[in-house]
Design a protein around this motif. Structure first.
Motif, PDB file in Angstrom:
ATOM      1  N   VAL A   5       0.856  -1.180   0.000  1.00  0.00           N
ATOM      2  CA  VAL A   5       0.000   0.000   0.000  1.00  0.00           C
ATOM      3  C   VAL A   5       0.894   1.232   0.000  1.00  0.00           C
ATOM      4  O   VAL A   5       1.615   1.490   0.986  1.00  0.00           O
ATOM      5  N   VAL A   6       0.876   1.981  -1.102  1.00  0.00           N
ATOM      6  CA  VAL A   6       1.634   3.229  -1.190  1.00  0.00           C
ATOM      7  C   VAL A   6       0.746   4.351  -0.659  1.00  0.00           C
ATOM      8  O   VAL A   6      -0.349   4.574  -1.172  1.00  0.00           O
ATOM      9  N   GLY A   7       1.252   5.037   0.368  1.00  0.00           N
ATOM     10  CA  GLY A   7       0.421   5.968   1.124  1.00  0.00           C
ATOM     11  C   GLY A   7      -0.114   5.268   2.354  1.00  0.00           C
ATOM     12  O   GLY A   7      -1.183   5.604   2.876  1.00  0.00           O
ATOM     13  N   GLY A   8       0.632   4.283   2.816  1.00  0.00           N
ATOM     14  CA  GLY A   8       0.188   3.465   3.943  1.00  0.00           C
ATOM     15  C   GLY A   8       0.079   4.209   5.245  1.00  0.00           C
ATOM     16  O   GLY A   8      -0.542   3.731   6.190  1.00  0.00           O
ATOM     17  N   GLY A   9       0.659   5.426   5.328  1.00  0.00           N
ATOM     18  CA  GLY A   9       0.539   6.219   6.541  1.00  0.00           C
ATOM     19  C   GLY A   9      -0.729   7.038   6.610  1.00  0.00           C
ATOM     20  O   GLY A   9      -0.934   7.791   7.557  1.00  0.00           O
ATOM     21  N   SER A  10      -1.595   6.882   5.622  1.00  0.00           N
ATOM     22  CA  SER A  10      -2.856   7.618   5.614  1.00  0.00           C
ATOM     23  C   SER A  10      -3.740   7.188   6.783  1.00  0.00           C
ATOM     24  O   SER A  10      -3.744   6.013   7.184  1.00  0.00           O
ATOM     25  N   THR A  11      -4.512   8.137   7.302  1.00  0.00           N
ATOM     26  CA  THR A  11      -5.462   7.771   8.354  1.00  0.00           C
ATOM     27  C   THR A  11      -6.579   6.884   7.807  1.00  0.00           C
ATOM     28  O   THR A  11      -7.323   6.266   8.575  1.00  0.00           O
ATOM     29  N   TYR A  12      -6.723   6.820   6.476  1.00  0.00           N
ATOM     30  CA  TYR A  12      -7.642   5.873   5.822  1.00  0.00           C
ATOM     31  C   TYR A  12      -7.263   4.410   6.088  1.00  0.00           C
ATOM     32  O   TYR A  12      -8.112   3.526   6.103  1.00  0.00           O
ATOM     33  N   THR A  13      -5.970   4.159   6.207  1.00  0.00           N
ATOM     34  CA  THR A  13      -5.445   2.800   6.101  1.00  0.00           C
ATOM     35  C   THR A  13      -6.088   1.795   7.050  1.00  0.00           C
ATOM     36  O   THR A  13      -6.321   0.647   6.650  1.00  0.00           O
ATOM     37  N   PRO A  14      -6.401   2.134   8.313  1.00  0.00           N
ATOM     38  CA  PRO A  14      -7.048   1.125   9.159  1.00  0.00           C
ATOM     39  C   PRO A  14      -8.368   0.599   8.600  1.00  0.00           C
ATOM     40  O   PRO A  14      -8.748  -0.542   8.895  1.00  0.00           O
ATOM     41  N   GLU A  15      -9.094   1.411   7.817  1.00  0.00           N
ATOM     42  CA  GLU A  15     -10.280   0.900   7.127  1.00  0.00           C
ATOM     43  C   GLU A  15      -9.884  -0.238   6.199  1.00  0.00           C
ATOM     44  O   GLU A  15     -10.543  -1.281   6.147  1.00  0.00           O
ATOM     45  N   LEU A  82      -2.192   7.711  -2.355  1.00  0.00           N
ATOM     46  CA  LEU A  82      -1.394   8.833  -1.881  1.00  0.00           C
ATOM     47  C   LEU A  82      -2.085  10.167  -2.131  1.00  0.00           C
ATOM     48  O   LEU A  82      -2.978  10.278  -2.970  1.00  0.00           O
ATOM     49  N   ARG A  83      -1.633  11.181  -1.421  1.00  0.00           N
ATOM     50  CA  ARG A  83      -2.146  12.537  -1.575  1.00  0.00           C
ATOM     51  C   ARG A  83      -0.945  13.477  -1.633  1.00  0.00           C
ATOM     52  O   ARG A  83      -0.377  13.839  -0.592  1.00  0.00           O
ATOM     53  N   VAL A  84      -0.549  13.869  -2.830  1.00  0.00           N
ATOM     54  CA  VAL A  84       0.605  14.752  -2.995  1.00  0.00           C
ATOM     55  C   VAL A  84       0.254  16.139  -2.451  1.00  0.00           C
ATOM     56  O   VAL A  84      -0.724  16.742  -2.865  1.00  0.00           O
ATOM     57  N   GLY A  85       1.058  16.603  -1.507  1.00  0.00           N
ATOM     58  CA  GLY A  85       0.790  17.904  -0.892  1.00  0.00           C
ATOM     59  C   GLY A  85      -0.041  17.838   0.365  1.00  0.00           C
ATOM     60  O   GLY A  85      -0.203  18.848   1.054  1.00  0.00           O
ATOM     61  N   GLY A  86      -0.596  16.666   0.659  1.00  0.00           N
ATOM     62  CA  GLY A  86      -1.346  16.474   1.891  1.00  0.00           C
ATOM     63  C   GLY A  86      -2.607  17.315   1.979  1.00  0.00           C
ATOM     64  O   GLY A  86      -3.104  17.868   0.996  1.00  0.00           O
ATOM     65  N   GLN A  87      -3.127  17.422   3.203  1.00  0.00           N
ATOM     66  CA  GLN A  87      -4.364  18.172   3.416  1.00  0.00           C
ATOM     67  C   GLN A  87      -4.171  19.674   3.174  1.00  0.00           C
ATOM     68  O   GLN A  87      -5.137  20.388   2.865  1.00  0.00           O
ATOM     69  N   ALA A  88      -2.933  20.154   3.293  1.00  0.00           N
ATOM     70  CA  ALA A  88      -2.675  21.576   3.026  1.00  0.00           C
ATOM     71  C   ALA A  88      -2.971  21.903   1.567  1.00  0.00           C
ATOM     72  O   ALA A  88      -3.583  22.938   1.255  1.00  0.00           O
ATOM     73  N   ALA A  89      -2.553  21.019   0.654  1.00  0.00           N
ATOM     74  CA  ALA A  89      -2.844  21.237  -0.764  1.00  0.00           C
ATOM     75  C   ALA A  89      -4.337  21.094  -1.028  1.00  0.00           C
ATOM     76  O   ALA A  89      -4.908  21.835  -1.839  1.00  0.00           O
ATOM     77  N   ARG A  90      -4.977  20.158  -0.345  1.00  0.00           N
ATOM     78  CA  ARG A  90      -6.421  20.002  -0.505  1.00  0.00           C
ATOM     79  C   ARG A  90      -7.153  21.261  -0.059  1.00  0.00           C
ATOM     80  O   ARG A  90      -8.120  21.690  -0.702  1.00  0.00           O
ATOM     81  N   GLN A  91      -6.705  21.851   1.037  1.00  0.00           N
ATOM     82  CA  GLN A  91      -7.313  23.087   1.517  1.00  0.00           C
ATOM     83  C   GLN A  91      -7.272  24.163   0.431  1.00  0.00           C
ATOM     84  O   GLN A  91      -8.253  24.884   0.211  1.00  0.00           O
TER      85      GLN A  91
END
Length: 421
Positions: A5-15, A82-91
């Motif tokens: 899983v690439v982006g395995g540190g996402s808070t999504y991952t436990p789902e 993955l989410r390039v830029g994280g939540q800051a970029a999403r904001q």
């Protein structure tokens, strides 16, 4: 079987982990590798993942690493989230388009284009490293915008299928309303990623009885309320649009809402802080209830089903995925990536035949496909003019003055992620 899983540190991952643990007979994973450059987050998520596996008696090994090449070595399937830029970029994606009176959203409109430009080059680099490590590995893309990213992967010759949780969410909701098992519900699901309509709801399979009229007649109010659309619209259409169609069908209403409430990115960022605190609790050995508000409902079940089918481990014979059109929708190019029901197996995904499409849906689908063509060109080749052309083509923008301003804002807010800017 090894799955990465690439982006395995996402808070999504436990789902995802919860699904792997519960459905281990469908997808017997021996080694699960979570890879992420954010090592601190990764260790919190990895620790919880190991505790979930242990509690549910899963014999597989969970490995965490920030070394991508090590992570994908020998993998049978690689899942991208993955989410390039994280939540800051999403904001940013959700706010600066509003200045022009356009929808601010991370997967469509100007914000969606920004995300595509940040994401496509990174995903293609990852995919090339996967191919070097194991040419036979399947890539399952859950990274938004899924349609554009999947097309980039397929166009580059990778073994890839795109996945979204919209269809499985509808399947589960409709099954509950009908009082049947989810596996008994087959959707006539049509369109592009985040631009789809349920034109039929069949019991038992592709040839089963269409109960969509019954659903709308008996449960139209509940379905409409869930979509934040008026019941009378669903009755007039005779189909169920995905909630992303609200950006098109109620654009100005949505813009006003977005201007007067906190962004979804800010809500998710606050939620992620709380989730990571929870994940660090050594007594926690199940996904917390709060994760249900994070988004991605039923993502794990869809991912398990798709991976199992692609790897020959089982899985449903028909699944809604993102893959090449190849004549399925005759009004689109063969190399457009569509989201439809497909027969899925070791050879990949083959879309099922689709009846003639109402011009109301075909027209918008064709227009957004044109935008996606131009968006991918901008992501691959860069340049201000290519960004402008993509924005001008998008049905949610369309006016040259808006496209000019949004082009400048997009580049200004994403310069650190654009090699050509």
């Amino acid at each position: 079987m090894k799955l990465t899983v690439v982006g395995g540190g996402s808070t999504y991952t436990p789902e995802l982990i919860d699904g792997f643990a519960r459905l281990r007979d469908t997808l017997p994973i021996e080694e699960l590798v979570l890879v992420d450059p954010a090592v601190g987050r990764l260790e919190l998520v990895g620790g919880l993942a190991r505790r979930i596996f242990a509690k549910q008696g899963h014999p597989g090994r969970v490995v965490t690493t920030d070394d991508l090449d090590q992570a994908v070595e020998g993998a049978d399937a690689v899942l991208l989230q993955l989410r390039v830029g994280g939540q800051a970029a999403r904001q940013q994606d959700e706010t600066w388009p509003l200045e022009c009176g356009c929808v601010g959203q991370e997967t469509t409109g100007a914000g969606g284009l920004a995300k595509a430009l940040r994401t496509v080059p990174v995903v293609l680099d990852i995919a090339e490293r996967v191919r070097r490590a194991n040419p036979g590995a399947w890539i399952i893309d859950f990274t938004n915008p899924v349609g554009i990213v999947t097309r980039a992967l397929l166009q580059a010759g990778h073994k890839a299928v795109g996945l979204c949780n919209v269809a499985i969410g509808f399947q589960r909701k409709f099954a509950a309303l009908l009082g049947v098992e989810p596996a008994d519900v087959h959707l006539d699901h049509l369109g592009l990623n985040h631009l789809t309509w349920e034109t039929g709801v069949r019991l038992g399979g592709p040839e089963g009885e269409d109960v969509l009229p019954k659903l709308l007649g008996e449960h139209g109010e509940a379905i409409a309320a869930n979509l934040h659309l008026p019941r009378r619209l669903l009755d007039r259409l005779g189909v169920v649009p995905s909630y992303y169609l609200r950006y098109y069908y109620a654009h100005d209403e949505v813009v006003e809402e977005l201007r007067t409430r906190p962004s979804r990115a800010s809500e998710v960022a606050a939620m992620e802080e709380r989730l990571l605190d929870m994940y660090g609790d050594p007594a926690l050995d199940e996904k917390p209830a709060l994760l249900g508000k994070r988004g991605g409902a039923f993502y794990s079940e869809a991912a398990v089903d798709l991976a199992a089918s692609l790897l020959g481990a089982g899985g449903s014979p028909y699944q809604v995925v993102n893959t090449y059109n190849n004549g399925t929708l005759p009004f689109l190019p063969d190399d457009a990536v569509i989201e439809v029901q497909a027969a899925v197996g070791r050879q990949g995904a083959a879309p099922l035949a689709v009846p003639p499409v109402d011009p109301l849906y075909a027209g918008l689908t064709a227009a957004v496909t044109t935008y996606e063509d131009l968006a991918l060109e901008a992501a691959l080749r860069g340049g201000r003019d290519r960004v402008f052309r993509a924005l001008l083509a998008h049905p949610l923008i369309g006016q040259y003055a808006y496209a000019e301003t949004l082009t400048d804002q997009l580049i200004a807010h994403n310069r650190e992620h654009l090699a050509w800017a």
